[in-house]
Design an enzyme around this catalytic site. Structure first.
Site, PDB file in Angstrom:
ATOM      1  N   ARG A 124      -1.542  -0.705  -8.311  1.00  0.00           N
ATOM      2  CA  ARG A 124      -2.887  -0.244  -7.952  1.00  0.00           C
ATOM      3  C   ARG A 124      -2.876   1.265  -8.153  1.00  0.00           C
ATOM      4  NH1 ARG A 124      -3.843  -0.794  -2.013  1.00  0.00           N
ATOM      5  NH2 ARG A 124      -4.385  -2.954  -2.422  1.00  0.00           N
ATOM      6  N   ASP A 126       0.845  -1.202   0.000  1.00  0.00           N
ATOM      7  CA  ASP A 126       0.000   0.000   0.000  1.00  0.00           C
ATOM      8  C   ASP A 126       0.880   1.252   0.000  1.00  0.00           C
ATOM      9  OD1 ASP A 126      -2.246  -1.589   0.220  1.00  0.00           O
ATOM     10  OD2 ASP A 126      -2.608  -1.158   2.330  1.00  0.00           O
TER      11      ASP A 126
HETATM   12  P1  FDA Z   1     -14.750   9.232  -3.999  1.00  0.00           P
HETATM   13  O1  FDA Z   1     -14.120   9.469  -2.681  1.00  0.00           O
HETATM   14  O2  FDA Z   1     -15.170  10.424  -4.798  1.00  0.00           O
HETATM   15  O3  FDA Z   1     -15.963   8.253  -3.785  1.00  0.00           O
HETATM   16  C1  FDA Z   1     -16.872   7.958  -4.821  1.00  0.00           C
HETATM   17  C2  FDA Z   1     -18.159   7.482  -4.178  1.00  0.00           C
HETATM   18  O4  FDA Z   1     -17.916   6.269  -3.480  1.00  0.00           O
HETATM   19  C3  FDA Z   1     -18.721   8.442  -3.117  1.00  0.00           C
HETATM   20  O5  FDA Z   1     -19.517   9.434  -3.683  1.00  0.00           O
HETATM   21  C4  FDA Z   1     -19.507   7.474  -2.276  1.00  0.00           C
HETATM   22  O6  FDA Z   1     -20.745   7.172  -2.887  1.00  0.00           O
HETATM   23  C5  FDA Z   1     -18.646   6.246  -2.283  1.00  0.00           C
HETATM   24  N1  FDA Z   1     -17.704   6.209  -1.167  1.00  0.00           N
HETATM   25  C6  FDA Z   1     -16.385   6.471  -1.206  1.00  0.00           C
HETATM   26  N2  FDA Z   1     -15.833   6.276  -0.005  1.00  0.00           N
HETATM   27  C7  FDA Z   1     -16.826   5.889   0.807  1.00  0.00           C
HETATM   28  C8  FDA Z   1     -16.885   5.498   2.164  1.00  0.00           C
HETATM   29  N3  FDA Z   1     -15.786   5.480   2.925  1.00  0.00           N
HETATM   30  N4  FDA Z   1     -18.082   5.143   2.684  1.00  0.00           N
HETATM   31  C9  FDA Z   1     -19.183   5.126   1.918  1.00  0.00           C
HETATM   32  N5  FDA Z   1     -19.193   5.481   0.613  1.00  0.00           N
HETATM   33  C10 FDA Z   1     -18.030   5.848   0.075  1.00  0.00           C
HETATM   34  N6  FDA Z   1      -5.414   5.297  -0.804  1.00  0.00           N
HETATM   35  C11 FDA Z   1      -4.103   5.525  -0.554  1.00  0.00           C
HETATM   36  O7  FDA Z   1      -3.699   6.666  -0.346  1.00  0.00           O
HETATM   37  N7  FDA Z   1      -3.220   4.458  -0.525  1.00  0.00           N
HETATM   38  C12 FDA Z   1      -3.608   3.176  -0.779  1.00  0.00           C
HETATM   39  O8  FDA Z   1      -2.786   2.266  -0.765  1.00  0.00           O
HETATM   40  C13 FDA Z   1      -4.993   2.943  -1.040  1.00  0.00           C
HETATM   41  N8  FDA Z   1      -5.450   1.693  -1.271  1.00  0.00           N
HETATM   42  C14 FDA Z   1      -6.760   1.524  -1.693  1.00  0.00           C
HETATM   43  C15 FDA Z   1      -7.201   0.238  -2.073  1.00  0.00           C
HETATM   44  C16 FDA Z   1      -8.475   0.089  -2.603  1.00  0.00           C
HETATM   45  C17 FDA Z   1      -8.921  -1.288  -3.030  1.00  0.00           C
HETATM   46  C18 FDA Z   1      -9.336   1.229  -2.745  1.00  0.00           C
HETATM   47  C19 FDA Z   1     -10.705   1.086  -3.364  1.00  0.00           C
HETATM   48  C20 FDA Z   1      -8.916   2.450  -2.318  1.00  0.00           C
HETATM   49  C21 FDA Z   1      -7.646   2.611  -1.774  1.00  0.00           C
HETATM   50  N9  FDA Z   1      -7.210   3.853  -1.329  1.00  0.00           N
HETATM   51  C22 FDA Z   1      -5.883   4.040  -1.047  1.00  0.00           C
HETATM   52  C23 FDA Z   1      -8.188   4.934  -1.091  1.00  0.00           C
HETATM   53  C24 FDA Z   1      -8.335   5.839  -2.285  1.00  0.00           C
HETATM   54  O9  FDA Z   1      -7.179   6.610  -2.455  1.00  0.00           O
HETATM   55  C25 FDA Z   1      -9.530   6.803  -2.094  1.00  0.00           C
HETATM   56  O10 FDA Z   1      -9.296   7.578  -0.965  1.00  0.00           O
HETATM   57  C26 FDA Z   1     -10.864   6.086  -1.954  1.00  0.00           C
HETATM   58  O11 FDA Z   1     -10.967   5.032  -2.849  1.00  0.00           O
HETATM   59  C27 FDA Z   1     -12.017   7.058  -2.256  1.00  0.00           C
HETATM   60  O12 FDA Z   1     -11.903   7.554  -3.556  1.00  0.00           O
HETATM   61  P2  FDA Z   1     -12.872   7.150  -4.762  1.00  0.00           P
HETATM   62  O13 FDA Z   1     -12.032   7.039  -5.983  1.00  0.00           O
HETATM   63  O14 FDA Z   1     -13.638   5.932  -4.415  1.00  0.00           O
HETATM   64  O15 FDA Z   1     -13.779   8.419  -4.973  1.00  0.00           O
END
Ligand code: FDA
Length: 304
Positions: A175, A125
């Site tokens: 990732r 990560d």
């Molecule tokens: P965004 O935050 O805009 O979310 C899109 C939509 O998803 C929201 O509108 C909501 O509907 C839903 N949603 C998102 N988060 C939610 C929550 N917590 N609860 C409920 N609904 C929610 N980051 C990092 O810095 N280092 C890493 O190693 C990783 N590893 C990682 C692994 C995996 C498998 C994922 C999916 C994510 C990560 N992340 C991460 C986190 C990533 O950087 C990011 O912060 C989150 O995925 C949220 O961003 P989105 O792209 O989902 O968009």
């Protein structure tokens, strides 16, 4: 509602831990490895793969990092024993990065070696900007000997465009995510629209170069870009995967699986759930709703 969300988010540090724990339970498989294996099996049964993560970060003692390694060995053995479809993810600071670079390198190498013997894969990560250089260095070092290791690129970081150049050359397994830590403006884009554009840009560069990318997002706009790029490059499902977090957007998860895409869910477990949970809660657009309902003793349906 957005204002109330911001207020509740700001109050998180003073909200009693048991309330945070209850509201955040959707994001955590449970306290034990058995819990993680059970959740992984359930995910496998609906067509999703998993990546199991032992919760913990910012370890300050060598012995604690070594304890985490022992658990990672057990996780790999349990995955093989139960024949579930999962790899593993870990955080360098959990494995002692802040104690010593060499310690962390040696411990992660030991786990990668075990994963290699099990024909499994380890994802390192990416944490906050104080870890980026060392994490990439550890990845490059281990990758010289092992193929079954991958790292993470954060689309909010201004440096990512440079970082991916050598990763593209070696066809790294990556990732790609937006990035979760609070970073200063000179290091990270602060504007959501630009982060999404940068995500799409980096993804296209990586996929064009033949990298296998775990597209880690629940954002419909990013997913639309990903589907567009996959279509334009005529990629097959085995050339990429989508990734989502446990407890977030199960409906979107199903939509992608039903459309024939590979999808992996991040399955964290363990007793050190607090830091991870508060990061997740801060991103939850319904956080105020959940916290207030819990404080008023009203049940919220938990969907993992
Ligand atoms: P965004 O935050 O805009 O979310 C899109 C939509 O998803 C929201 O509108 C909501 O509907 C839903 N949603 C998102 N988060 C939610 C929550 N917590 N609860 C409920 N609904 C929610 N980051 C990092 O810095 N280092 C890493 O190693 C990783 N590893 C990682 C692994 C995996 C498998 C994922 C999916 C994510 C990560 N992340 C991460 C986190 C990533 O950087 C990011 O912060 C989150 O995925 C949220 O961003 P989105 O792209 O989902 O968009």
């Amino acid at each position: 509602m957005e204002l109330i969300n911001r207020i509740v988010t700001g109050m998180l540090p003073v909200i009693p831990k048991f309330i945070v724990g209850r509201v955040a339970s959707r994001y955590i498989a449970g306290l034990t490895l058995d819990d993680a294996i059970k959740v992984t099996r359930d995910l496998n049964n609906i067509g999703a793969m998993a990546t199991i993560d032992l919760l913990g970060e910012d370890t300050t003692k060598k012995e604690h990092a070594e304890d985490a390694v022992k658990v990672y060995h057990q996780i790999l053995d349990a995955i093989a024993h139960h024949k579930v479809n999962s790899n593993i993810s870990l955080k360098p600071t959990h494995l002692g990065l802040k104690v010593s670079y060499d310690l962390c390198l040696n411990l992660i190498t030991e786990i990668v070696q075990h994963a290699h013997e099990q024909q499994n894969f380890l994802r390192i990560d990416m944490e906050d900007n104080t870890c980026t250089d060392d994490t990439l260095k550890i990845y490059y070092k281990i990758r010289q000997k092992y193929e079954n290791v991958g790292v993470v690129i954060q689309a909010y970081l201004r440096r990512s465009i440079k970082d991916i150049q050598s990763l593209k050359e070696m066809k790294a397994n990556l990732r790609l995510c937006k990035g979760i830590y609070r970073e200063p403006r000179h290091l990270a884009y602060q504007n959501r629209a630009i982060i999404i554009r940068n995500f799409a840009f980096l993804l296209e560069e990586l996929l064009k170069a033949g990298c296998y990318v775990g597209i880690a997002t629940h954002c419909e706009e990013v997913i639309w870009h990903a589907l567009r790029i996959i279509h334009q490059l005529q990629l097959q499902p085995h050339q990429y995967e989508f990734q989502m977090l446990l407890g977030v957007e199960p409906e979107l998860r199903k939509i992608l699986i039903d459309a024939g895409h590979r999808l992996r869910v991040y399955v964290p477990f363990g007793s050190e759930w607090y830091a991870y949970s508060t990061r997740r809660l801060r991103e939850n657009p319904k956080i105020a709703n959940y916290v207030l309902r819990d404080m008023l003793g009203m049940k919220t349906q938990v969907v993992k």
